[in-house]
Design an enzyme around this catalytic site. Structure first.
Site, mmCIF file in Angstrom:
data_model
loop_
_atom_site.group_PDB
_atom_site.id
_atom_site.type_symbol
_atom_site.label_atom_id
_atom_site.label_comp_id
_atom_site.label_asym_id
_atom_site.label_seq_id
_atom_site.Cartn_x
_atom_site.Cartn_y
_atom_site.Cartn_z
ATOM 1 N N TYR A 65 0.831 -1.210 0.000
ATOM 2 C CA TYR A 65 0.000 0.000 0.000
ATOM 3 C C TYR A 65 0.867 1.262 0.000
ATOM 4 C CZ TYR A 65 -3.711 3.228 1.486
ATOM 5 O OH TYR A 65 -4.614 4.265 1.575
ATOM 6 N N GLN A 77 0.290 5.289 20.339
ATOM 7 C CA GLN A 77 0.466 5.729 18.942
ATOM 8 C C GLN A 77 -0.642 6.735 18.607
ATOM 9 O OE1 GLN A 77 -0.671 2.791 19.901
ATOM 10 N NE2 GLN A 77 -1.694 1.610 18.313
ATOM 11 N N ARG A 96 1.228 10.376 13.795
ATOM 12 C CA ARG A 96 0.862 10.952 12.493
ATOM 13 C C ARG A 96 -0.022 12.174 12.706
ATOM 14 N NH1 ARG A 96 -0.105 6.221 8.606
ATOM 15 N NH2 ARG A 96 -2.315 6.523 8.909
ATOM 16 N N ARG A 124 -2.968 9.288 15.812
ATOM 17 C CA ARG A 124 -3.520 9.546 14.479
ATOM 18 C C ARG A 124 -4.318 10.845 14.565
ATOM 19 N NH1 ARG A 124 -0.699 5.733 13.784
ATOM 20 N NH2 ARG A 124 -1.060 3.899 12.467
ATOM 21 N N PRO A 173 2.654 2.795 12.143
ATOM 22 C CA PRO A 173 3.276 4.109 12.399
ATOM 23 C C PRO A 173 2.974 4.592 13.819
ATOM 24 C CG PRO A 173 2.161 4.097 10.278
ATOM 25 C CD PRO A 173 1.775 2.821 10.973
ATOM 26 N N ARG A 174 3.994 5.156 14.492
ATOM 27 C CA ARG A 174 3.818 5.528 15.904
ATOM 28 C C ARG A 174 3.153 6.887 16.087
ATOM 29 N NH1 ARG A 174 9.881 4.279 17.011
ATOM 30 N NH2 ARG A 174 9.724 4.773 14.815
ATOM 31 N N GLY A 179 -0.897 1.738 22.364
ATOM 32 C CA GLY A 179 -2.040 2.605 22.681
ATOM 33 C C GLY A 179 -1.635 4.072 22.728
ATOM 34 N N GLY A 200 3.189 1.257 -2.899
ATOM 35 C CA GLY A 200 2.300 1.324 -4.075
ATOM 36 C C GLY A 200 1.857 2.755 -4.336
HETATM 37 N N1 LIG Z 1 -10.142 6.717 4.428
HETATM 38 C C1 LIG Z 1 -8.906 7.050 4.730
HETATM 39 O O1 LIG Z 1 -8.584 7.275 5.909
HETATM 40 C C2 LIG Z 1 -7.875 7.221 3.662
HETATM 41 C C3 LIG Z 1 -6.629 7.715 4.039
HETATM 42 C C4 LIG Z 1 -5.654 7.877 3.061
HETATM 43 C C5 LIG Z 1 -5.921 7.591 1.733
HETATM 44 N N2 LIG Z 1 -7.143 7.113 1.409
HETATM 45 C C6 LIG Z 1 -7.374 6.787 -0.002
HETATM 46 O O2 LIG Z 1 -8.664 7.214 -0.405
HETATM 47 C C7 LIG Z 1 -9.229 6.278 -1.342
HETATM 48 C C8 LIG Z 1 -10.599 5.815 -0.866
HETATM 49 O O3 LIG Z 1 -10.482 5.233 0.426
HETATM 50 P P1 LIG Z 1 -11.760 4.764 1.254
HETATM 51 O O4 LIG Z 1 -11.459 5.003 2.675
HETATM 52 O O5 LIG Z 1 -12.978 5.321 0.648
HETATM 53 O O6 LIG Z 1 -11.674 3.190 1.020
HETATM 54 P P2 LIG Z 1 -12.768 2.140 0.506
HETATM 55 O O7 LIG Z 1 -12.132 0.797 0.661
HETATM 56 O O8 LIG Z 1 -14.074 2.384 1.164
HETATM 57 O O9 LIG Z 1 -12.925 2.516 -1.038
HETATM 58 C C9 LIG Z 1 -12.083 2.037 -2.036
HETATM 59 C C10 LIG Z 1 -12.940 1.712 -3.268
HETATM 60 O O10 LIG Z 1 -12.073 1.266 -4.329
HETATM 61 C C11 LIG Z 1 -12.638 0.086 -4.899
HETATM 62 N N3 LIG Z 1 -11.549 -0.686 -5.500
HETATM 63 C C12 LIG Z 1 -10.529 -1.319 -4.858
HETATM 64 N N4 LIG Z 1 -9.718 -1.903 -5.743
HETATM 65 C C13 LIG Z 1 -10.230 -1.632 -6.984
HETATM 66 C C14 LIG Z 1 -9.840 -1.972 -8.309
HETATM 67 N N5 LIG Z 1 -8.751 -2.728 -8.556
HETATM 68 N N6 LIG Z 1 -10.608 -1.542 -9.337
HETATM 69 C C15 LIG Z 1 -11.722 -0.798 -9.113
HETATM 70 N N7 LIG Z 1 -12.134 -0.460 -7.877
HETATM 71 C C16 LIG Z 1 -11.388 -0.871 -6.825
HETATM 72 C C17 LIG Z 1 -13.333 -0.606 -3.752
HETATM 73 O O11 LIG Z 1 -14.314 -1.552 -4.149
HETATM 74 C C18 LIG Z 1 -13.941 0.587 -3.006
HETATM 75 O O12 LIG Z 1 -15.200 0.939 -3.531
HETATM 76 C C19 LIG Z 1 -8.194 5.165 -1.489
HETATM 77 O O13 LIG Z 1 -7.406 5.444 -2.619
HETATM 78 C C20 LIG Z 1 -7.350 5.287 -0.250
HETATM 79 O O14 LIG Z 1 -6.051 4.819 -0.442
HETATM 80 C C21 LIG Z 1 -8.127 6.914 2.332
HETATM 81 O O1 LIG Z 2 -9.229 -2.115 16.473
HETATM 82 C C1 LIG Z 2 -8.254 -1.379 16.288
HETATM 83 C C2 LIG Z 2 -7.791 -1.009 14.980
HETATM 84 C C3 LIG Z 2 -6.691 -0.201 14.897
HETATM 85 N N1 LIG Z 2 -6.055 0.275 15.999
HETATM 86 C C4 LIG Z 2 -4.914 1.201 15.904
HETATM 87 O O2 LIG Z 2 -5.402 2.385 15.349
HETATM 88 C C5 LIG Z 2 -4.411 3.026 14.555
HETATM 89 C C6 LIG Z 2 -5.018 3.354 13.207
HETATM 90 O O3 LIG Z 2 -5.249 2.155 12.503
HETATM 91 P P1 LIG Z 2 -6.182 2.064 11.197
HETATM 92 O O4 LIG Z 2 -6.223 0.637 10.812
HETATM 93 O O5 LIG Z 2 -7.455 2.756 11.460
HETATM 94 O O6 LIG Z 2 -5.441 2.940 10.107
HETATM 95 P P2 LIG Z 2 -3.911 3.304 9.836
HETATM 96 O O7 LIG Z 2 -3.718 4.688 10.312
HETATM 97 O O8 LIG Z 2 -2.975 2.284 10.350
HETATM 98 O O9 LIG Z 2 -3.875 3.224 8.280
HETATM 99 C C7 LIG Z 2 -4.691 4.072 7.503
HETATM 100 O O10 LIG Z 2 -3.928 5.151 7.178
HETATM 101 C C8 LIG Z 2 -4.297 6.016 6.143
HETATM 102 C C9 LIG Z 2 -4.974 5.370 4.967
HETATM 103 O O11 LIG Z 2 -4.205 5.353 3.821
HETATM 104 C C10 LIG Z 2 -5.660 4.125 5.233
HETATM 105 O O12 LIG Z 2 -7.011 4.388 5.469
HETATM 106 C C11 LIG Z 2 -5.130 3.274 6.303
HETATM 107 O O13 LIG Z 2 -4.065 2.614 5.773
HETATM 108 C C12 LIG Z 2 -3.236 2.076 14.497
HETATM 109 O O14 LIG Z 2 -2.241 2.511 15.395
HETATM 110 C C13 LIG Z 2 -3.792 0.741 14.985
HETATM 111 O O15 LIG Z 2 -2.819 -0.002 15.709
HETATM 112 C C14 LIG Z 2 -6.516 -0.079 17.279
HETATM 113 O O16 LIG Z 2 -5.956 0.348 18.292
HETATM 114 N N2 LIG Z 2 -7.589 -0.887 17.369
#
Ligand SMILES: NC(=O)c1ccc[n+]([C@@H]2O[C@H](COP(=O)([O-])OP(=O)(O)OC[C@H]3O[C@@H](n4cnc5c(N)ncnc54)[C@H](O)[C@@H]3O)[C@@H](O)[C@H]2O)c1
Ligand SMILES: O=c1ccn([C@@H]2O[C@H](COP(=O)(O)OP(=O)(O)O[C@H]3OC[C@@H](O)[C@H](O)[C@H]3O)[C@@H](O)[C@H]2O)c(=O)[nH]1
Length: 348
Positions: free
Chosen positions: A178, A242, A308, A244, A305-306, A240, A181
């Site tokens: 991710y 860490q 953000r 965000r 990540p610790r 705990g 990527g």
């Molecule tokens: N929500 C967050 O906190 C957060 C943080 C950082 C970045 N983002 C980015 O924002 C975007 C949306 O995130 P979200 O939270 O809505 O997640 P989400 O999982 O709800 O939405 C992602 C969508 O992409 C679709 N998808 C996945 N792979 C696909 C593929 N190969 N082809 C077509 N569709 C595909 C899924 O079906 C879904 O509808 C993502 O690019 C994510 O990396 C989200």
């Molecule tokens: O049940 C839980 C789930 C998660 N966590 C903690 O909560 C923090 C946030 O975790 P999340 O899984 O919600 O999300 P992360 O911040 O790790 O990653 C997110 O970052 C930004 C985006 O790109 C993505 O939506 C996602 O990768 C982490 O420190 C994790 O250890 C808990 O303490 N309890």
């Protein structure tokens, strides 16, 4: 976009190459010049809220392309059948031929449990998917916005994180599919911009929450709210402490649209600088939603990540954007939606 210096317009890098010519229909006298907008990943959490906002403008036609891996038609049900809306089941790792003016490229699983489920597919989605969308942008002269992530900063050694920070990312870890990527996706965006003049926009999104997140999405806010409503212990992953920073989804959508409509390529951080430890988040959910619920410490996953927190100076200065909704005000809005979907009424 003006080709003056990067420092003057606040952009990271600029190109001298002119953008590809948009479709002749854009300049045609009698054609109704609606803005045709593609949203990849539009059936997901952020994508569906973005679609709602874009559809409010009667001059917009919206096409969603989604493979429904983590998204759902339910999120878009109010638009299905609408004459300005189209939903295509499509995987972005395959080329897509449509005629559009703007592309919001969101398609990618975002919750760690889902992006780690099939890591090779996650990389393909980020790399081949972004390449395909850039190819489309080049062919039709569309402007393209990538939703990158705060995860490009990895486990950051600089706090808060400005866009100029290059990050501290493990290239071979379980999260790399991710975060690396998305880093390659950003590279591709800038290479297409410099080499082909494509108009690009990059948003680095920090943790976003709100209604419509999957109940079992696995991310921390949805987990805690669902657990509080089900009377299950809130699972705080160790240690705990860490942190965000959580942004409410309507603020996020506003930031993304401003970035798309503005003059700056980015990358620009979009997030809420209010920073919380996971223990603080659990205490807040407990206080607001279920004071009787237990808080339990559980094992964490590798490379978490610790700390953000976004530095949003650029978003404020270049987009005139800053978040409006505090965590304490956003959580009850999400609670309402989760209660409805889980069928748990509020106690009197
Ligand atoms: N929500 C967050 O906190 C957060 C943080 C950082 C970045 N983002 C980015 O924002 C975007 C949306 O995130 P979200 O939270 O809505 O997640 P989400 O999982 O709800 O939405 C992602 C969508 O992409 C679709 N998808 C996945 N792979 C696909 C593929 N190969 N082809 C077509 N569709 C595909 C899924 O079906 C879904 O509808 C993502 O690019 C994510 O990396 C989200
Ligand atoms: O049940 C839980 C789930 C998660 N966590 C903690 O909560 C923090 C946030 O975790 P999340 O899984 O919600 O999300 P992360 O911040 O790790 O990653 C997110 O970052 C930004 C985006 O790109 C993505 O939506 C996602 O990768 C982490 O420190 C994790 O250890 C808990 O303490 N309890």
């Amino acid at each position: 976009m003006a080709n003056n210096s990067a420092a003057a317009n606040g952009d990271h890098q600029v190109t001298k190459k002119p953008p590809p010519t948009p479709s002749p229909l854009r300049f045609s006298k009698f054609f109704q010049p609606n803005m045709r907008i593609l949203v990849t990943g539009g059936a997901g959490f952020i994508g569906s809220h973005l679609v709602d906002k874009l559809m409010e403008n009667e001059k917009n036609e919206v096409i969603v392309a989604d493979n429904f891996f983590t998204g759902s038609k339910d999120n878009l049900k109010k638009w299905i059948g609408h004459p300005r809306f189209e939903l295509i089941r499509h995987d972005v790792t395959e080329p897509l031929l449509v005629e559009v003016d703007q592309i919001y490229h969101l398609a990618c699983p975002a919750s760690p449990i889902f992006y780690k489920y099939n890591p090779v597919k996650t990389i393909k989605t980020n790399v081949i998917g972004t390449l395909n969308m850039l190819g489309l942008a080049k062919r039709v002269g569309a402007r393209i916005l990538l939703t990158s992530t705060s995860e490009v900063y990895g486990d950051p050694l600089v706090h808060p994180q400005p866009e100029s920070y290059w990050g501290n990312v493990n290239p071979i870890g379980v999260r790399s599919c991710y975060d690396e990527g998305k880093r390659v996706a950003e590279t591709l965006m800038f290479d297409y911009h410099r080499q082909h003049g494509i108009e690009i926009r990059i948003a680095r999104i920090f943790n976003t929450y709100g209604p419509r997140m999957n109940i079992d999405d696995g991310r921390v806010v949805s987990n805690f709210i669902a657990q509080a409503l089900r009377d299950e212990p809130l699972t705080v992953q160790l240690p705990g402490t860490q942190t965000r920073s959580f942004c409410y989804v309507s603020d996020m959508v506003d930031g993304l649209i401003r970035l798309m409509e503005g003059e700056h390529t980015g990358p620009i951080n979009i997030g809420n600088p209010g920073e919380f430890t996971m223990l603080e988040l659990a205490e807040t959910v407990k206080e607001l939603i279920n004071p009787n619920v237990e808080i339990k410490k559980v094992e964490n996953t590798p490379d978490d990540p610790r700390q953000r927190k976004p530095d949003i100076t650029k978003a404020k200065e270049l987009l005139g954007w800053e978040p409006k909704i505090r965590l304490r005000d956003g959580l009850p809005l999400m609670e309402e939606d989760f209660r409805l979907r889980l069928g748990v009424a509020k106690k009197k």
